[in-house]
Design a protein around this motif. Structure first.
Motif, mmCIF file in Angstrom:
data_model
loop_
_atom_site.group_PDB
_atom_site.id
_atom_site.type_symbol
_atom_site.label_atom_id
_atom_site.label_comp_id
_atom_site.label_asym_id
_atom_site.label_seq_id
_atom_site.Cartn_x
_atom_site.Cartn_y
_atom_site.Cartn_z
ATOM 1 N N ALA A 97 0.841 -1.185 0.000
ATOM 2 C CA ALA A 97 0.000 0.000 0.000
ATOM 3 C C ALA A 97 0.879 1.238 0.000
ATOM 4 O O ALA A 97 2.030 1.195 0.443
ATOM 5 N N ALA A 98 0.304 2.331 -0.473
ATOM 6 C CA ALA A 98 1.019 3.604 -0.581
ATOM 7 C C ALA A 98 0.287 4.688 0.187
ATOM 8 O O ALA A 98 -0.951 4.751 0.155
ATOM 9 N N ALA A 99 1.051 5.539 0.843
ATOM 10 C CA ALA A 99 0.471 6.630 1.637
ATOM 11 C C ALA A 99 1.289 7.893 1.454
ATOM 12 O O ALA A 99 2.510 7.831 1.285
ATOM 13 N N LEU A 100 0.626 9.024 1.555
ATOM 14 C CA LEU A 100 1.320 10.306 1.397
ATOM 15 C C LEU A 100 1.907 10.814 2.696
ATOM 16 O O LEU A 100 2.674 11.774 2.689
ATOM 17 N N SER A 101 1.570 10.204 3.806
ATOM 18 C CA SER A 101 2.071 10.661 5.098
ATOM 19 C C SER A 101 2.955 9.589 5.730
ATOM 20 O O SER A 101 3.004 8.454 5.283
ATOM 21 N N TRP A 102 3.624 9.985 6.780
ATOM 22 C CA TRP A 102 4.518 9.081 7.529
ATOM 23 C C TRP A 102 4.614 9.589 8.961
ATOM 24 O O TRP A 102 4.716 10.809 9.160
ATOM 25 N N PRO A 103 4.665 8.714 9.961
ATOM 26 C CA PRO A 103 4.515 7.264 9.844
ATOM 27 C C PRO A 103 3.067 6.859 9.662
ATOM 28 O O PRO A 103 2.168 7.552 10.109
ATOM 29 N N VAL A 104 2.852 5.741 9.018
ATOM 30 C CA VAL A 104 1.508 5.238 8.786
ATOM 31 C C VAL A 104 1.472 3.765 9.163
ATOM 32 O O VAL A 104 2.123 2.941 8.546
ATOM 33 N N LEU A 105 0.712 3.456 10.190
ATOM 34 C CA LEU A 105 0.624 2.093 10.686
ATOM 35 C C LEU A 105 -0.778 1.509 10.555
ATOM 36 O O LEU A 105 -0.948 0.312 10.710
ATOM 37 N N ARG A 106 -1.749 2.353 10.228
ATOM 38 C CA ARG A 106 -3.137 1.897 10.181
ATOM 39 C C ARG A 106 -3.652 1.887 8.742
ATOM 40 O O ARG A 106 -3.359 2.790 7.973
ATOM 41 N N LYS A 107 -4.429 0.881 8.435
ATOM 42 C CA LYS A 107 -4.789 0.669 7.038
ATOM 43 C C LYS A 107 -5.588 1.827 6.459
ATOM 44 O O LYS A 107 -5.467 2.137 5.274
ATOM 45 N N TYR A 108 -6.364 2.509 7.262
ATOM 46 C CA TYR A 108 -7.180 3.585 6.722
ATOM 47 C C TYR A 108 -6.357 4.819 6.366
ATOM 48 O O TYR A 108 -6.840 5.738 5.727
ATOM 49 N N GLU A 109 -5.091 4.835 6.759
ATOM 50 C CA GLU A 109 -4.208 5.949 6.421
ATOM 51 C C GLU A 109 -3.561 5.775 5.049
ATOM 52 O O GLU A 109 -2.906 6.685 4.561
ATOM 53 N N TYR A 110 -3.728 4.618 4.446
ATOM 54 C CA TYR A 110 -3.135 4.345 3.151
ATOM 55 C C TYR A 110 -4.119 4.675 2.036
ATOM 56 O O TYR A 110 -5.319 4.435 2.167
ATOM 57 N N ASP A 111 -3.567 5.213 0.955
ATOM 58 C CA ASP A 111 -4.401 5.718 -0.133
ATOM 59 C C ASP A 111 -4.600 4.725 -1.270
ATOM 60 O O ASP A 111 -5.634 4.751 -1.943
ATOM 61 N N TYR A 112 -3.620 3.892 -1.519
ATOM 62 C CA TYR A 112 -3.676 2.964 -2.644
ATOM 63 C C TYR A 112 -3.234 1.576 -2.190
ATOM 64 O O TYR A 112 -2.351 1.449 -1.345
ATOM 65 N N TRP A 113 -3.846 0.562 -2.832
ATOM 66 C CA TRP A 113 -3.598 -0.822 -2.461
ATOM 67 C C TRP A 113 -3.395 -1.682 -3.692
ATOM 68 O O TRP A 113 -3.995 -1.431 -4.738
ATOM 69 N N GLY A 114 -2.556 -2.692 -3.537
ATOM 70 C CA GLY A 114 -2.441 -3.710 -4.561
ATOM 71 C C GLY A 114 -3.485 -4.787 -4.367
ATOM 72 O O GLY A 114 -4.305 -4.719 -3.438
ATOM 73 N N GLN A 115 -3.442 -5.797 -5.232
ATOM 74 C CA GLN A 115 -4.427 -6.872 -5.205
ATOM 75 C C GLN A 115 -4.059 -8.002 -4.256
ATOM 76 O O GLN A 115 -4.904 -8.836 -3.937
ATOM 77 N N GLY A 116 -2.817 -8.024 -3.831
ATOM 78 C CA GLY A 116 -2.393 -9.032 -2.868
ATOM 79 C C GLY A 116 -1.713 -10.226 -3.508
ATOM 80 O O GLY A 116 -1.934 -10.544 -4.676
ATOM 81 N N THR A 117 -0.879 -10.878 -2.719
ATOM 82 C CA THR A 117 -0.215 -12.111 -3.134
ATOM 83 C C THR A 117 -0.247 -13.087 -1.967
ATOM 84 O O THR A 117 -0.015 -12.710 -0.821
ATOM 85 N N GLN A 118 -0.558 -14.331 -2.280
ATOM 86 C CA GLN A 118 -0.721 -15.346 -1.231
ATOM 87 C C GLN A 118 0.630 -15.895 -0.786
ATOM 88 O O GLN A 118 1.457 -16.289 -1.624
ATOM 89 N N VAL A 119 0.812 -15.943 0.509
ATOM 90 C CA VAL A 119 1.976 -16.598 1.113
ATOM 91 C C VAL A 119 1.461 -17.715 2.000
ATOM 92 O O VAL A 119 0.622 -17.480 2.881
ATOM 93 N N THR A 120 1.938 -18.921 1.749
ATOM 94 C CA THR A 120 1.537 -20.071 2.549
ATOM 95 C C THR A 120 2.782 -20.727 3.114
ATOM 96 O O THR A 120 3.689 -21.093 2.358
ATOM 97 N N VAL A 121 2.805 -20.872 4.429
ATOM 98 C CA VAL A 121 3.939 -21.479 5.115
ATOM 99 C C VAL A 121 3.478 -22.807 5.705
ATOM 100 O O VAL A 121 2.594 -22.839 6.562
ATOM 101 N N SER A 122 4.075 -23.885 5.250
ATOM 102 C CA SER A 122 3.691 -25.215 5.734
ATOM 103 C C SER A 122 4.562 -25.616 6.919
ATOM 104 O O SER A 122 5.736 -25.263 7.004
#
Length: 123
Positions: A97-122
């Motif tokens: 995700a991308a944000a215009l401010s810093w620091p940003v730790l909360r999801k609602y502070e981010y402006d743009y998001w990717g679609q995601g990638t799955q990580v699976t740890v067995s």
């Protein structure tokens, strides 16, 4: 607008490593602080790591500190998440995700998001 595309997810055994990448396009990449979040079914999207515009500052969730490293290459418009000593509880869809401010730790502070990638740890 900023478009974000994650890659690098997959299946790995516990104790292994993966490196996620997030390629950005659109507006000036170096104007944005970047973050990684993750989400499992039925749970809130949680902060994993963040990095400031010039990579001079980083933040990590307690659960990943010392195992994950966030970095960025502004010349390549890419942010990375190096994940080491992976645990089954790291299994999730990872989002950048991308944000215009810093620091940003909360999801609602981010402006743009990717679609995601799955990580699976067995185990």
């Amino acid at each position: 607008q900023v478009q974000l595309v994650e890659s690098g997810g997959g299946l790995v055994q516990a104790g292994g490593s993966l490196r996620l990448s997030c390629a950005a396009s659109g507006r000036t990449f170096s104007d944005y602080a970047m973050g990684w979040f993750r989400q499992t079914p039925g749970n809130e999207r949680e902060f994993v790591a963040g990095i400031s515009w010039s990579a001079g500052n980083t933040r990590y969730a307690d659960s990943v500190r010392g195992r994950f490293t966030i970095s960025r290459d502004n010349a390549k418009n890419t942010v990375y998440l190096q994940m080491s000593r992976l645990k089954p509880e790291d299994t999730a869809v990872y989002y950048c995700a991308a944000a215009l401010s810093w620091p940003v730790l909360r999801k609602y502070e981010y402006d743009y998001w990717g679609q995601g990638t799955q990580v699976t740890v067995s185990s």
